[in-house]
Design a protein around this motif. Structure first.
Motif, mmCIF file in Angstrom:
data_model
loop_
_atom_site.group_PDB
_atom_site.id
_atom_site.type_symbol
_atom_site.label_atom_id
_atom_site.label_comp_id
_atom_site.label_asym_id
_atom_site.label_seq_id
_atom_site.Cartn_x
_atom_site.Cartn_y
_atom_site.Cartn_z
ATOM 1 N N VAL A 174 0.906 -1.161 -0.182
ATOM 2 C CA VAL A 174 0.123 -0.173 0.032
ATOM 3 C C VAL A 174 0.898 1.359 0.018
ATOM 4 O O VAL A 174 1.918 1.265 0.698
ATOM 5 C CB VAL A 174 -0.918 -0.154 1.300
ATOM 6 C CG1 VAL A 174 -1.649 1.156 1.107
ATOM 7 C CG2 VAL A 174 -1.888 -1.168 1.283
ATOM 8 N N HIS A 175 0.657 2.003 -0.980
ATOM 9 C CA HIS A 175 1.403 3.252 -1.099
ATOM 10 C C HIS A 175 0.355 4.580 -1.189
ATOM 11 O O HIS A 175 -0.373 4.679 -2.035
ATOM 12 C CB HIS A 175 2.370 3.207 -2.250
ATOM 13 C CG HIS A 175 3.083 4.456 -2.639
ATOM 14 N ND1 HIS A 175 4.162 4.684 -1.559
ATOM 15 C CD2 HIS A 175 3.441 5.087 -3.769
ATOM 16 C CE1 HIS A 175 4.931 5.781 -2.004
ATOM 17 N NE2 HIS A 175 4.422 6.148 -3.348
ATOM 18 N N ARG A 176 0.814 5.663 -0.389
ATOM 19 C CA ARG A 176 0.145 6.835 -0.430
ATOM 20 C C ARG A 176 0.139 7.515 -1.812
ATOM 21 O O ARG A 176 -0.738 8.218 -2.159
ATOM 22 C CB ARG A 176 0.324 7.594 0.639
ATOM 23 C CG ARG A 176 1.539 8.355 0.699
ATOM 24 C CD ARG A 176 1.678 9.587 1.888
ATOM 25 N NE ARG A 176 1.448 9.011 3.268
ATOM 26 C CZ ARG A 176 0.595 9.326 3.942
ATOM 27 N NH1 ARG A 176 -0.273 10.142 3.604
ATOM 28 N NH2 ARG A 176 0.495 8.748 5.096
ATOM 29 N N GLY A 177 0.911 7.423 -2.526
ATOM 30 C CA GLY A 177 1.420 8.131 -3.883
ATOM 31 C C GLY A 177 0.572 7.467 -4.771
ATOM 32 O O GLY A 177 -0.004 6.436 -4.820
ATOM 33 N N SER A 178 0.629 8.437 -6.296
ATOM 34 C CA SER A 178 -0.125 7.868 -7.212
ATOM 35 C C SER A 178 0.746 6.698 -7.776
ATOM 36 O O SER A 178 0.159 6.282 -9.037
ATOM 37 C CB SER A 178 -0.542 9.087 -8.221
ATOM 38 O OG SER A 178 0.842 9.678 -8.563
ATOM 39 N N ARG A 179 1.961 6.502 -7.734
ATOM 40 C CA ARG A 179 2.840 5.635 -8.325
ATOM 41 C C ARG A 179 4.003 5.007 -7.651
ATOM 42 O O ARG A 179 4.165 6.025 -6.580
ATOM 43 C CB ARG A 179 3.373 6.286 -9.747
ATOM 44 C CG ARG A 179 4.174 7.308 -9.706
ATOM 45 C CD ARG A 179 4.708 8.086 -10.936
ATOM 46 N NE ARG A 179 5.952 8.923 -10.879
ATOM 47 C CZ ARG A 179 6.989 8.920 -10.892
ATOM 48 N NH1 ARG A 179 7.483 7.603 -10.925
ATOM 49 N NH2 ARG A 179 7.851 10.047 -10.669
ATOM 50 N N LEU A 180 4.407 3.884 -7.685
ATOM 51 C CA LEU A 180 5.741 3.392 -7.021
ATOM 52 C C LEU A 180 6.921 4.374 -7.553
ATOM 53 O O LEU A 180 7.086 4.772 -8.472
ATOM 54 C CB LEU A 180 5.811 1.899 -7.451
ATOM 55 C CG LEU A 180 4.668 1.094 -7.158
ATOM 56 C CD1 LEU A 180 5.036 -0.262 -7.477
ATOM 57 C CD2 LEU A 180 4.383 1.166 -5.840
#
Length: 357
Positions: free
Chosen positions: A162-168
């Motif tokens: 899970v990542h809060r940004g729009s991309r890795l």
């Protein structure tokens, strides 16, 4: 050794990470070097995720300072204050300096001894082995590399990232980030973007995201960014040399602005380039060269300049693959993996410290 004895110039290095360890090693035969570090060891930091899936790997990547610094003084403590000619440690010890190097990188908590660190990796490995499902929080290089290490070594594990940004991998280009994303998906990693995890809601192995989703996992690993390790400088003589982001401002010679006998190297600096371990090593070598020149009484015009590096990054994807961005060119697969992912530069880093690979 008594702090007042010795005809050599005294160089005090604060921080025993990638940059601090190398500059201390480089200067130990030419100066009276003191290394102040919270830990009794140096760790090759880009190898730590491999050590979580293969604890024996840490036997080579976790190195006692005394192994590569036979001619330096090692002080296992935090530094708490700096005056014009002394550093104060948390133990209350005052260490005088002729030259000072700040290399405290990012703030982190770590075990004090090598044995404790090796035990930590054994425990992390046991946690991964015993889990059927694993949640990784954070989609920067640490989160991506940990997810990859786990799914390569334990392909039957259910891994969710899970990542809060729009991309890795937002620190490099979109194409490289998309390549990493696609690679993880191909290994059956579930990637959830644009959301964070509320750890306060964690109950019975169920986690809730900011988007209202639920994730079931037997354990989790937090892989979000760490703050710059400069908060301790805010009440020292270097407080006016910090920028608005807490970074230490340095000139082209890597000297802290406003202080001719103080150097800043590694991730703590405001140098406009990606924060990468190999660049911290370059900082250390340039600063060591300049310190040697100053110690020998050379003219300041002879000092070497550091040129910020062009963007280049390699993110390992397990033991054989990687995603890389060199300038604007992204590439994924075995070719970048051949550069980094096998030994993770552990052998070459040990050689740089004068140790067997």
């Amino acid at each position: 050794m008594d702090d007042s004895i010795g005809e050599k110039k005294r160089v005090v290095v604060v921080g025993g990470g990638i940059a601090g360890s190398l500059i201390a090693k480089s200067l130990q035969n030419d100066a009276d070097v003191f290394l102040i570090d919270l830990k009794e060891y140096f760790e090759i930091s880009w190898a730590n995720l491999r050590s979580m899936v293969e604890p024996s790997f840490a036997q080579r990547s976790v190195i006692n300072h005394s192994e590569y610094l036979p001619n330096a003084n090692i002080v296992a403590s935090a530094a708490t204050d700096i005056t014009e000619n002394e550093v104060l440690t948390a133990q209350g010890r005052l260490i005088a300096y002729d030259y000072l190097v700040i290399a405290t990188g990012h703030a982190d908590t770590a075990p004090c001894t090598k044995d404790e660190k090796l035990s930590y990796y054994q425990a992390e490995h046991a946690k991964i082995r015993s889990a059927n499902s694993i949640l990784i929080i954070g989609g920067g290089p640490t989160g991506v590399e940990l997810a990859a290490e786990i799914v390569v070594d334990f392909p039957d594990k259910k891994v969710t990232l899970v990542h809060r940004g729009s991309r890795l991998l937002e620190f490099i280009g979109k194409k490289a980030g998309k390549m990493a994303h696609d690679w993880l998906i191909s290994k059956k990693v579930e990637v959830i973007l644009g959301q964070s995890v509320d750890l306060n809601s964690w109950s019975d192995d169920v986690y809730k995201t900011s988007g209202g989703e639920t994730v079931r996992a037997d354990c989790h690993f937090i892989c979000t960014g760490k703050p710059i390790g400069s908060s301790w400088l805010k009440e020292t003589i270097l407080k006016d040399s910090l920028d608005s982001l807490g970074r230490l401002t340095v000139d082209a010679n890597l000297r802290v602005r406003g202080h001719k006998n103080v150097f800043g190297i590694g991730d703590i600096t405001d140098i406009p380039e990606l924060k990468q371990g190999y660049l911290a090593q370059k900082h250390a070598l340039v600063a060591a060269k300049n310190l040697n020149l100053l110690i020998k009484g050379s003219n300041e015009n002879a000092l070497a300049n550091y040129k910020p590096a062009s963007p280049m990054a390699i993110v390992s994807l397990g033991r054989r693959n990687a995603v890389a961005q060199i300038l604007c060119l992204p590439v994924v697969g075995r070719i970048p993996g051949l550069i980094k992912s096998g030994d993770l530069f552990v052998g070459s880093t040990r050689k740089q410290l004068g140790l067997k690979s």
